[in-house]
Design a protein around this motif. Structure first.
Motif, short mmCIF file in Angstrom:
data_model
loop_
_atom_site.label_atom_id
_atom_site.label_comp_id
_atom_site.label_asym_id
_atom_site.label_seq_id
_atom_site.Cartn_x
_atom_site.Cartn_y
_atom_site.Cartn_z
N ASP A 160 0.83 -1.20 0.00
CA ASP A 160 0.00 0.00 0.00
C ASP A 160 0.86 1.25 0.00
O ASP A 160 0.62 2.20 -0.73
CB ASP A 160 -0.89 0.02 1.26
CG ASP A 160 -2.17 -0.76 1.01
OD1 ASP A 160 -2.30 -1.29 -0.12
OD2 ASP A 160 -3.00 -0.84 1.92
N SER A 218 0.82 4.31 -2.65
CA SER A 218 0.54 5.70 -2.34
C SER A 218 1.77 6.58 -2.60
O SER A 218 1.64 7.74 -2.95
CB SER A 218 0.06 5.84 -0.89
OG SER A 218 1.11 5.55 -0.01
N GLU A 269 1.60 7.25 -6.24
CA GLU A 269 0.51 8.21 -6.49
C GLU A 269 0.95 9.62 -6.13
O GLU A 269 0.71 10.57 -6.86
CB GLU A 269 -0.72 7.83 -5.66
CG GLU A 269 -1.56 6.75 -6.32
CD GLU A 269 -2.66 6.24 -5.41
OE1 GLU A 269 -3.30 5.27 -5.78
OE2 GLU A 269 -2.83 6.82 -4.31
N TYR A 270 1.66 9.70 -5.00
CA TYR A 270 2.13 11.01 -4.54
C TYR A 270 3.08 11.62 -5.56
O TYR A 270 3.00 12.79 -5.90
CB TYR A 270 2.81 10.86 -3.18
CG TYR A 270 3.28 12.17 -2.58
CD1 TYR A 270 2.40 13.01 -1.90
CD2 TYR A 270 4.61 12.57 -2.70
CE1 TYR A 270 2.82 14.20 -1.36
CE2 TYR A 270 5.04 13.77 -2.16
CZ TYR A 270 4.15 14.57 -1.49
OH TYR A 270 4.56 15.75 -0.96
N ASP A 277 1.26 12.79 -8.54
CA ASP A 277 0.52 13.98 -8.17
C ASP A 277 1.42 15.22 -8.08
O ASP A 277 1.02 16.32 -8.46
CB ASP A 277 -0.14 13.70 -6.80
CG ASP A 277 -1.19 14.75 -6.48
OD1 ASP A 277 -1.95 15.08 -7.39
OD2 ASP A 277 -1.20 15.22 -5.32
N PRO A 280 -2.01 12.59 6.15
CA PRO A 280 -1.85 11.90 4.86
C PRO A 280 -0.66 12.46 4.09
O PRO A 280 -0.41 13.66 4.10
CB PRO A 280 -3.17 12.22 4.12
CG PRO A 280 -4.12 12.62 5.17
CD PRO A 280 -3.34 13.13 6.33
N ASN A 281 0.06 11.57 3.42
CA ASN A 281 1.16 11.95 2.53
C ASN A 281 2.40 12.50 3.23
O ASN A 281 3.33 12.92 2.58
CB ASN A 281 0.70 12.96 1.47
CG ASN A 281 -0.16 12.27 0.44
OD1 ASN A 281 -0.10 11.04 0.29
ND2 ASN A 281 -0.97 13.04 -0.25
N GLU A 326 5.11 9.93 2.62
CA GLU A 326 5.38 9.91 1.18
C GLU A 326 6.26 11.09 0.78
O GLU A 326 7.17 10.95 -0.05
CB GLU A 326 4.06 9.95 0.38
CG GLU A 326 3.33 8.63 0.31
CD GLU A 326 2.55 8.32 1.58
OE1 GLU A 326 2.63 9.11 2.54
OE2 GLU A 326 1.89 7.27 1.64
#
Ligand SMILES: Nc1ncnc2c1ncn2[C@@H]1O[C@H](COP(=O)(O)OP(=O)(O)OP(=O)(O)O)[C@@H](O)[C@H]1O
Ligand SMILES: [Mg+2]
Lengths: 391, 275, 218
Positions: C2, C6, C9-10, C13, C181-182, C185
């Motif tokens: 996971d 993520s 994804e980060y 993004d 969150p993040n 990351e």
């Protein structure tokens, strides 16, 4: 042969990752109290053979017998403490003083400190270095020759039964090398150690060895005999090739001046009267006599013409140029004779006193006799096996 | 002198550089002896120390401290921070030495020789990670606090000591070892009596590098709640007090210079005579 | 797993920020090695026959490297304020030693016999320097520059603490948002991309070395 102190019994060594053995089934007896020289071309396995003896490398086959005991499996460290080991690069410990270097093995063996201390002085004296100067020096403060002397002293420190020496004088200039060789031989006369000495220089082998083993590839023994015998009768082409040209001249390396009886040509002190000189001249078979100084050191040659006038003896005649010491080999003396005009050389003893004179003819005669003797000895020993079969 | 710090530079080049400069600089300057070179090194550091100290004292004495600045630079707080800084530096270096030297010894023994390059490559590539990122990642892994800080510093400073231990042991003259073995010293005795003493200068250079890395890194552990002098700087930055920022920075720099100087002295006097 | 998803994804993004901050980071590295290179190589050449000056230069450069990065960054704030300049000056100071030392070494290691014969052919000492010494020393000097570049890449991460930008921004942001969150990351992104940037420079140096080393000593 005297009894063997060390016996390599069919010893082999194949280095890991190689297919050809560096030493193949070598059977070698090392006689007690002698210098055995291993000599052979580069890469023939001399160093490997030597390192097998103190198990710096482990044999892949065969047994090593030391003093009647099989030492193939015993603790290698303890074995090595009974053998001195000298290598070309010396390997003095740079962070330890000379004294500390020498005391390494005695320390391991748990000697008392005053015993170690006096041993250090004794050894330094023995190798001709003043303990008061050198004891506390570091290896980097020594010349190459001095370092090599310390290397020998260190190897001798615990009075080992055996000395293993791998080209100990290989990296030293020829003059120092010659001196070290002579000192070494004198030392050996005293110590009578069992020594295995590796070199690739046949002249050094002849000079140093009581016995020589000439090795070919994989440490195969091409000939194993006294230097005299090898020079007189090379066993095969390999040996003759290895000896190269001038085997006869090399034979002159075998004898030192101390081995031969020089001709005692009469001599007078320089303060002698002309009468004395004339009388000495009458006795001389040579037509010349020597003039010596107060310590009996040879100074000049003189003949009849010198005693006609009345100038002092010390100024007449001509200077003695070729002087040979007891340690010099016959070859050294030949060299000197060829340089001097007289084709003869004055022998002196250890204190520099006049002993006598040798001439080139003496050397030729000596060589001829040596070869003759060797041939006879060979003829006899060739005969022996047949006697054995007969009986 | 210069040997101390290049490991900050990490990757493989430094492997050779760790000891190379010693030899190189000797060759470079036949006229200058190593002693003079060391002495120049030992003079430059105090010179910088003095310069910074003067700057610090000047800033301290000539500025009127407002209450915030005064609070940031409060004596007791500073002493605490200073103590924390030393504590972290000291223990991380102790762990580095305790781990890296035995590991370096082990990796130079014949049995582990084979995997040595692997370990060194792996460890060195870890060094490409920026100190800042590494410290923060340790926070993510181990949580806040002094222990995390010490662990991060230990990992980061391991390489110079490990590498120098290995290089130092490797560069011991082979005939010297051969002679020692030939005299009947056991492997352990050769290591203790010959190899390690001869490797001391190189190992010490590595330890000094680790020490310097750790002093510097300790200034960053405030990020993960480790305190130390970095916190003083950080407070001053946050509260926008340039004088306090400067004084905090100067204190850290002075500490690093002092430690480096002591380490340089130790390097000079702990090396065995005769080499 | 996971985490990895993520993380990617980060990255996707944030790709614009990554590029922008990556460029800032690269600018630190480039400007520092250009300036550090000019100064260090110049110093190395200038002191090549002056042992004392050379030793002093080396000693000073190595003192620079003992100064902790955060301390050095902030020492220049009173002069330059926050932003690009304090980190630049500090990184410049750090970059000197590796290049200077390799220049000194490289020049000194040129075989004396080669220089002797060059002199014997009638080259002036300046010609000996530029036609013989420098080409032969160049690979060593280049290695020094490469070490400096990698050093700079790592330390430039801290520029963010004095508002200097660069990929360290991600780490700082992640740290302030840790637990949110993040956060993690962002920390990984900063760290990983700094390492990637360093590897990129490393590769560039391998290429540069290949292109600029005289064929005979490659
Ligand atoms: N550690 C080793 N591993 C593999 N092969 C080796 C090793 N040491 C020696 N050899 C090989 O074994 C053979 C014998 O080597 P050795 O060193 O005993 O020769 P040497 O007679 O002493 O030669 P030199 O006169 O050149 O010293 C050579 O072919 C050499 O290449
Ligand atoms: Mg050999």
């Amino acid at each position: 042969m005297t009894d063997a102190l060390i016996h390599l019994e069919n010893v082999s060594k194949t280095y890991p990752g190689t297919s050809v053995p560096a030493v193949a089934e070598l059977d070698l007896r090392i006689p007690k109290g002698d210098v055995l020289v291993l000599v052979g071309p580069s890469g023939c396995g001399k160093s490997t053979t030597l390192r097998l003896i103190n198990r710096m490398i482990e044999p892949t086959g065969g047994r090593i017998i030391f003093d009647g005991e099989d030492v193939t499996e015993v603790n290698a460290d303890n074995l090595r403490r009974r053998m001195g080991y000298v290598i070309q690069q010396i390997g003095l410990f740079p962070h330890r003083t000379i004294a500390e270097n020498i005391s390494t093995v005695p320390n391991l063996l748990g000697w008392k400190s005053d015993r170690i201390s006096s041993r250090i002085d004794e050894l330094l004296d023995m190798v001709g270095m003043d303990p008061s100067i050198y004891r506390n020096r570091y290896p980097k403060e020594l010349s190459g020759g001095q370092a090599q002397r310390v290397g020998v002293a260190r190897a001798l420190s615990a009075d080992p039964e055996v000395m293993l020496m791998d080209e100990p004088f290989g990296a030293i200039d020829p003059i120092t090398r010659d001196r070290l060789q002579n000192e070494f031989l004198r030392l050996q006369e005293e110590l009578q150690k069992t020594i295995v000495f590796v070199t690739h220089d046949i002249d050094e082998a002849i000079k140093m060895g009581d016995r020589i083993a000439i090795l070919r590839q994989q440490s195969q023994i091409a000939q194993y005999d006294t230097p005299e015998a090898i020079l007189a009768q090379p066993a095969n082409d390999f040996v003759s090739d290895f000896l190269g040209k001038g085997a006869i001249i090399k034979g002159l390396n075998l004898k030192r001046m101390s081995d031969i009886e020089p001709d005692r040509i009469p001599a007078v002190r320089q303060d002698a009267s002309p009468d004395e000189a004339r009388r000495a001249l009458d006795e001389s078979s040579d037509g010349r006599i020597l003039v010596l100084d107060e310590q009996d050191r040879p100074l000049r040659w003189i003949d009849r013409s010198a005693v006609e006038g009345d100038q002092p003896l010390a100024n007449s005649g001509y200077e003695v140029t070729a002087v040979v010491e007891p340690d010099d080999t016959l070859r050294d003396s030949l060299e000197l004779m060829l340089q001097s005009t007289a084709s003869s050389a004055c022998c002196i003893d250890d204190d520099g006193r006049y002993r006598g004179v040798v001439r080139i003819e003496d050397l030729t005669r000596f060589l001829a006799a040596m070869q003759q003797a060797e041939r006879e000895r060979r003829a006899e020993s060739d005969y022996e096996p047949e006697q054995v079969t007969l009986s | 002198m210069s040997t101390a710090t290049d490991t900050k530079a990490a990757p493989e080049e430094t492997a050779s550089e760790e000891i190379a400069p010693r030899a190189e600089e000797q060759e470079v300057v036949p006229a200058i002896d190593e002693n003079l070179q060391a002495r120049i090194g030992l003079m430059i550091t105090p010179a910088f120390f003095l310069l910074l100290l003067i700057g610090l004292v000047y800033a301290w004495t000539t500025t009127e401290f407002d209450p915030t600045t005064a609070r940031i630079l409060g004596f007791e707080g500073l002493v605490d921070k200073f103590g924390e800084h030393l504590f972290i530096t000291f223990w991380s270096t102790v762990f580095v030495v305790g781990i890296a030297i035995p590991l370096g010894i082990a990796l130079t023994r014949p049995r582990l020789r084979g995997i040595a390059p692997l370990v060194v490559t792996f460890a060195s590539s870890g060094q490409a990670i920026p100190a800042y990122g590494l410290i923060v990642l340790f926070l993510v892994l181990l949580g806040q606090g002094t222990r995390t800080a010490i662990a991060a510093l230990t990992v980061f400073a391991l390489i110079p000591v490990l590498r120098n231990t290995m290089v130092g042991l490797d560069q011991v003259d082979k005939p010297t070892i051969e002679a020692a073995r030939g005299m009947g010293l056991s492997k352990w005795q050769v290591l203790r009596q010959i190899e390690l003493p001869l490797a001391v200068p190189v190992i010490l250079a590595g330890v000094r590098t680790a020490l310097i890395i750790n002093v510097g890194m300790a200034a960053l552990v405030f990020l993960i709640g480790g305190g130390a002098l970095g916190e003083t700087i950080n407070s001053a930055l946050k509260l926008n007090r340039p004088v306090a920022v400067f004084i905090g920075g100067a204190l850290v720099a002075l500490l690093a210079l002092a430690i480096d100087f002591i380490a340089a002295l130790a390097e000079r006097y702990l090396r065995p005579k005769g080499i | 797993m996971d985490g990895l998803v993520s993380f990617f994804e980060y990255i996707v993004d944030q790709i614009d920020d990554i590029i922008e901050l990556g460029i800032e980071h690269a600018i630190y590295i480039l400007s520092v090695i250009v300036c550090g290179g000019i100064v260090s190589i110049g110093l190395g050449i200038w002191t090549r026959n002056q042992p004392i000056a050379r030793e002093v230069a080396l000693a000073v450069a190595s003192v620079f490297l003992t100064l902790p990065s955060l301390a050095l960054f902030v020492l220049f704030i009173p002069i330059f304020g926050l932003g690009f300049w304090p980190p630049f000056v500090a990184l410049f100071m750090y970059s000197l030693l590796p290049i200077l030392r390799n220049t000194v070494t490289g020049l000194a290691e040129v075989n004396p016999a080669v220089m002797e014969s060059a002199k014997g052919m009638g080259l002036s000492s300046r010609q000996v320097l530029w036609q013989v010494q420098m080409p032969l020393a160049w690979p060593v000097i280049l290695t020094g520059i490469r070490v400096s570049a990698l050093l700079t890449a790592g330390i430039a991460a801290i520029a963010t603490l004095v508002a200097g930008g660069g990929l360290g921004d991600f780490i700082k942001e992640g740290l302030t948002r840790l637990g949110l969150p993040n956060g993690v990351e962002a920390i990984w992104t900063g760290t990983v991309f700094i390492v990637l940037l360093a590897l990129l420079f490393d590769a560039a140096f391998v290429l540069l070395r290949r292109l600029t080393t005289p064929a005979g000593i490659r």
